[in-house]
Design a protein around this motif. Structure first.
Motif, PDB file in Angstrom:
ATOM      1  N   VAL A 179       0.821  -1.198  -0.102  1.00 56.81           N
ATOM      2  CA  VAL A 179      -0.053   0.125   0.172  1.00 56.81           C
ATOM      3  C   VAL A 179       0.812   1.323   0.104  1.00 56.81           C
ATOM      4  N   VAL A 180       0.801   2.210  -1.075  1.00 57.30           N
ATOM      5  CA  VAL A 180       1.459   3.188  -1.104  1.00 57.30           C
ATOM      6  C   VAL A 180       0.463   4.531  -0.925  1.00 57.30           C
ATOM      7  N   GLY A 181       0.895   5.395   0.027  1.00 60.00           N
ATOM      8  CA  GLY A 181       0.021   6.618   0.385  1.00 60.00           C
ATOM      9  C   GLY A 181       0.925   7.846  -0.501  1.00 60.00           C
ATOM     10  N   VAL A 182      -0.015   8.664  -1.238  1.00 60.64           N
ATOM     11  CA  VAL A 182       0.812   9.684  -1.944  1.00 60.64           C
ATOM     12  C   VAL A 182       0.330  11.313  -1.482  1.00 60.64           C
ATOM     13  N   GLU A 183      -0.305  11.220  -0.462  1.00 61.50           N
ATOM     14  CA  GLU A 183      -0.593  12.376   0.672  1.00 61.50           C
ATOM     15  C   GLU A 183      -1.324  13.419  -0.125  1.00 61.50           C
ATOM     16  N   GLY A 184      -2.257  13.172  -0.915  1.00 59.17           N
ATOM     17  CA  GLY A 184      -2.938  14.436  -1.497  1.00 59.17           C
ATOM     18  C   GLY A 184      -2.377  14.547  -3.147  1.00 59.17           C
ATOM     19  N   ARG A 185      -1.289  14.125  -3.415  1.00 58.76           N
ATOM     20  CA  ARG A 185      -0.675  14.551  -4.597  1.00 58.76           C
ATOM     21  C   ARG A 185      -1.818  13.999  -5.743  1.00 58.76           C
ATOM     22  N   ALA A 186      -1.447  14.773  -7.120  1.00 54.77           N
ATOM     23  CA  ALA A 186      -2.425  14.362  -8.181  1.00 54.77           C
ATOM     24  C   ALA A 186      -1.718  13.322  -8.930  1.00 54.77           C
ATOM     25  N   VAL A 187      -2.615  12.417  -9.446  1.00 57.74           N
ATOM     26  CA  VAL A 187      -1.796  11.189 -10.508  1.00 57.74           C
ATOM     27  C   VAL A 187      -2.671  11.338 -11.724  1.00 57.74           C
ATOM     28  N   VAL A 188      -1.848  11.311 -12.907  1.00 58.14           N
ATOM     29  CA  VAL A 188      -2.156  11.073 -14.175  1.00 58.14           C
ATOM     30  C   VAL A 188      -1.782   9.900 -14.735  1.00 58.14           C
ATOM     31  N   PRO A 189      -2.412   9.451 -15.779  1.00 58.83           N
ATOM     32  CA  PRO A 189      -1.518   8.249 -16.734  1.00 58.83           C
ATOM     33  C   PRO A 189      -0.189   8.661 -17.234  1.00 58.83           C
ATOM     34  N   GLY A 190       0.535   7.575 -17.503  1.00 59.90           N
ATOM     35  CA  GLY A 190       2.058   7.907 -18.012  1.00 59.90           C
ATOM     36  C   GLY A 190       1.801   8.595 -19.346  1.00 59.90           C
ATOM     37  N   PHE A 191       2.839   9.605 -19.464  1.00 58.09           N
ATOM     38  CA  PHE A 191       2.577  10.526 -20.810  1.00 58.09           C
ATOM     39  C   PHE A 191       2.981   9.395 -21.834  1.00 58.09           C
ATOM     40  N   VAL A 239       1.617   4.845 -14.458  1.00 53.52           N
ATOM     41  CA  VAL A 239       1.099   5.853 -13.464  1.00 53.52           C
ATOM     42  C   VAL A 239       2.071   6.719 -13.192  1.00 53.52           C
ATOM     43  N   VAL A 240       1.580   8.314 -13.320  1.00 51.58           N
ATOM     44  CA  VAL A 240       2.841   9.050 -12.971  1.00 51.58           C
ATOM     45  C   VAL A 240       2.167   9.814 -11.471  1.00 51.58           C
ATOM     46  N   VAL A 241       2.840  10.177 -10.422  1.00 45.52           N
ATOM     47  CA  VAL A 241       2.291  10.937  -9.479  1.00 45.52           C
ATOM     48  C   VAL A 241       3.250  12.219  -9.266  1.00 45.52           C
ATOM     49  N   LEU A 242       2.406  13.152  -9.363  1.00 46.91           N
ATOM     50  CA  LEU A 242       2.859  14.681  -9.553  1.00 46.91           C
ATOM     51  C   LEU A 242       3.128  15.068  -7.967  1.00 46.91           C
ATOM     52  N   GLY A 243       4.144  15.836  -7.970  1.00 46.32           N
ATOM     53  CA  GLY A 243       4.544  16.374  -6.777  1.00 46.32           C
ATOM     54  C   GLY A 243       3.894  17.676  -6.587  1.00 46.32           C
ATOM     55  N   VAL A 267       6.917   7.275 -10.607  1.00 47.09           N
ATOM     56  CA  VAL A 267       6.269   6.580 -11.972  1.00 47.09           C
ATOM     57  C   VAL A 267       6.406   5.211 -11.548  1.00 47.09           C
ATOM     58  N   TRP A 268       5.200   4.687 -12.159  1.00 47.74           N
ATOM     59  CA  TRP A 268       5.100   3.050 -12.075  1.00 47.74           C
ATOM     60  C   TRP A 268       5.143   2.802 -13.542  1.00 47.74           C
ATOM     61  N   LYS A 269       5.744   1.906 -14.195  1.00 48.66           N
ATOM     62  CA  LYS A 269       5.468   1.405 -15.502  1.00 48.66           C
ATOM     63  C   LYS A 269       5.479   0.020 -15.226  1.00 48.66           C
ATOM     64  N   ASP A 270       4.351  -0.354 -16.061  1.00 52.31           N
ATOM     65  CA  ASP A 270       3.846  -1.952 -16.275  1.00 52.31           C
ATOM     66  C   ASP A 270       3.623  -2.337 -14.601  1.00 52.31           C
ATOM     67  N   GLY A 271       3.214  -1.407 -13.862  1.00 49.96           N
ATOM     68  CA  GLY A 271       3.012  -1.880 -12.530  1.00 49.96           C
ATOM     69  C   GLY A 271       4.308  -2.039 -11.676  1.00 49.96           C
ATOM     70  N   VAL A 272       5.479  -1.629 -12.013  1.00 52.96           N
ATOM     71  CA  VAL A 272       6.406  -1.681 -11.347  1.00 52.96           C
ATOM     72  C   VAL A 272       7.212  -0.223 -11.161  1.00 52.96           C
ATOM     73  N   ALA A 273       7.480   0.012  -9.709  1.00 50.71           N
ATOM     74  CA  ALA A 273       7.884   1.480  -9.486  1.00 50.71           C
ATOM     75  C   ALA A 273       9.281   1.567 -10.470  1.00 50.71           C
ATOM     76  N   ALA A 274       9.252   2.566 -11.310  1.00 52.31           N
ATOM     77  CA  ALA A 274      10.277   2.837 -12.119  1.00 52.31           C
ATOM     78  C   ALA A 274      11.131   4.071 -11.780  1.00 52.31           C
ATOM     79  N   HIS A 275      10.271   4.886 -11.081  1.00 53.48           N
ATOM     80  CA  HIS A 275      11.187   6.051 -10.542  1.00 53.48           C
ATOM     81  C   HIS A 275      10.472   6.766  -9.611  1.00 53.48           C
ATOM     82  N   SER A 276      11.225   7.067  -8.562  1.00 57.40           N
ATOM     83  CA  SER A 276      10.809   7.600  -7.265  1.00 57.40           C
ATOM     84  C   SER A 276      11.593   8.365  -6.601  1.00 57.40           C
ATOM     85  N   PRO A 277      11.559   9.329  -5.530  1.00 60.50           N
ATOM     86  CA  PRO A 277      12.482  10.071  -4.902  1.00 60.50           C
ATOM     87  C   PRO A 277      13.536   9.153  -4.499  1.00 60.50           C
TER      88      PRO A 277
END
Length: 433
Positions: A87-99, A397-401, A420-430
């Motif tokens: 379970v990942v909490g994103v603390e009110g951030r916006a989420v958009v589909p991957g570009f 999935v892209v989580v915006l800061g 960023v999640w790509k194919d369901g796998v975390a691909a980029h995070s802080p």
């Protein structure tokens, strides 16, 4: 903040753990109203399927469930039948589909910063600058080209691009174009054969002979590594007649059709693209009323029409007028945004920048620009698995800061991609920067 769920054995190496994302302040799904209604979400009248206070379940590389966070316990049980692995909490951030960046030129060598600097001092852009990159690319090794391609794809991913198209076009010989698309295929499934980028120096004065080569031996060598065929239908590149030959030959070889057109001035390229049923026609800077009508009317039937892919990074870098996105949208055409990342006329891989430019310079709303950079790009690639976050879509999935997608235009130039999640796998995070 991430919390591991109970161990189920599905989160081991190489697998796709089921991930529940909570605390989404604003979720852009691009899902149809009917799909969201079946999930108990009211998004009437909103083509971007915006859900507030949302949750998103990813499983097996796909979106398994989406909805209001208050409904997530029931939704997860129905979709997964067990607790998620994490379970990942994103603390009110916006989420958009991957570009979805449906137009790039990433297989190249060399540097054209001096050309850019001179252009900013007053010299206008012309297609002939491509030949500079051709010479450098021909001289580079496979490993050099591969490494640079990988750097650019990773750079784009860090900015939220999870699906990317890559063209050849900087080899302009049979061996070098085959190499370009073969290397591109190592990085993406969306590979475009662009042997007809410009006429190379060694064919000066013999453009028709070069077209013969493109339609024959070069196409035969490149088609096995490509999904698409493209041509630069423009004064200084290829005539409409030459362009038609290339596109029809590519289509006969089983490739989908896309076109560069109407970038440097008016021409017949847009109507040629529509006539041939191209998935997309890109640039569309100088359009007649007939061009706009043709693009809009291409969507009138049941078959998918031709997407007008706008590339505002080019106008930013060349000081040409920006395309009139409002005119296209108001006419009923379908618009995508892409970076056209290349070393000459748009050396940026930033889709967030394209969104900001579209809003500031092309009269698009934030919602329209985000849709064009995600769902629009998917349509330009004739993909139904990316560009949206409805159940069954690829889990990109892209989580915006930021609390809202509006910040993509409101805060241009700021690195707003938080994860960023790509194919369901975390691909980029802080934690992976």
């Amino acid at each position: 903040m991430e919390h591991p769920g109970p161990s189920t054995g599905s989160g081991g190496p190489g697998s796709h753990p089921a991930t529940l994302i909570l605390g989404i302040g604003e979720l852009t799904t691009n899902a149809p109203e009917a799909v969201l209604a079946d999930l108990g979400v009211d998004a009437v009248g909103d083509p971007t399927g915006l859900v507030r206070d949302a949750a998103l379940l990813l499983d097996g590389g796909r979106v398994a469930w989406v909805g209001a966070e208050r409904d997530c316990a029931e939704g997860v049980e129905r979709a997964l039948g067990r607790a998620p692995d994490r379970v990942v909490g994103v603390e009110g951030r916006a989420v958009v589909p991957g570009f979805v960046d449906s137009h790039t030129h990433l297989v190249f060598a060399g540097d054209r910063s001096a050309e850019f600097e001179a252009r900013m001092a007053g010299r206008s852009y012309a297609a002939g600058g491509i030949r500079t990159t051709v010479a450098a690319t021909r001289a580079a090794s496979d490993d050099e080209l591969r490494a640079r391609l990988r750097r650019h794809v990773d750079e784009a991913l860090a900015q939220g691009t999870t699906t990317i198209e890559v063209k050849g076009g900087y080899g302009l010989s049979v061996a070098d174009e085959e190499r370009a698309v073969r290397l591109a295929a190592e990085a993406t499934d969306e590979v475009t054969f662009l042997g007809a980028h410009v006429v190379p120096v060694d064919f000066d004065g013999r453009a028709d002979d070069y077209v013969d080569l493109v339609c024959g031996e070069m196409l035969a060598a490149c088609a096995p590594h490509s999904r698409w065929v493209d041509v630069f239908c423009e004064t200084g590149a290829f005539t409409p007649e030459q362009s038609r030959r290339v596109l029809e030959a590519g289509a006969a070889a089983g490739l989908g059709v896309r076109v560069h057109a109407n970038q440097l001035g008016p021409g017949e390229g847009v109507r040629l693209a529509v006539d041939l049923g191209a998935a997309a026609v890109d640039h569309c800077t100088y359009l007649s009323d007939d061009d706009v009508a043709a693009l809009a009317e291409s969507w009138a039937g049941e078959a998918q029409g031709t997407v007008a892919t706008l590339l505002p990074g080019v106008e930013f870098s060349t000081r040409h007028p920006y395309p009139d996105a409002r005119r296209l949208l108001d006419a009923g055409a379908v618009v995508a945004l892409a970076s056209d990342c290349n070393p000459g006329s748009s050396y940026t891989s930033s889709m967030p920048l394209m969104v900001a430019l579209a809003v500031r310079e092309m009269s698009m709303t934030v919602a329209e620009a985000v849709w064009a950079a995600t769902a629009g790009g998917a349509l330009a690639l004739r993909r139904d698995d990316v560009g949206h976050l409805a159940p069954g879509a690829r889990a990109d999935v892209v989580v915006l800061g930021a609390p809202s997608r509006a910040h993509l235009a409101y805060r241009p130039g700021v690195p707003l991609v938080h994860a960023v999640w790509k194919d369901g796998v975390a691909a980029h995070s802080p934690s992976t920067r």
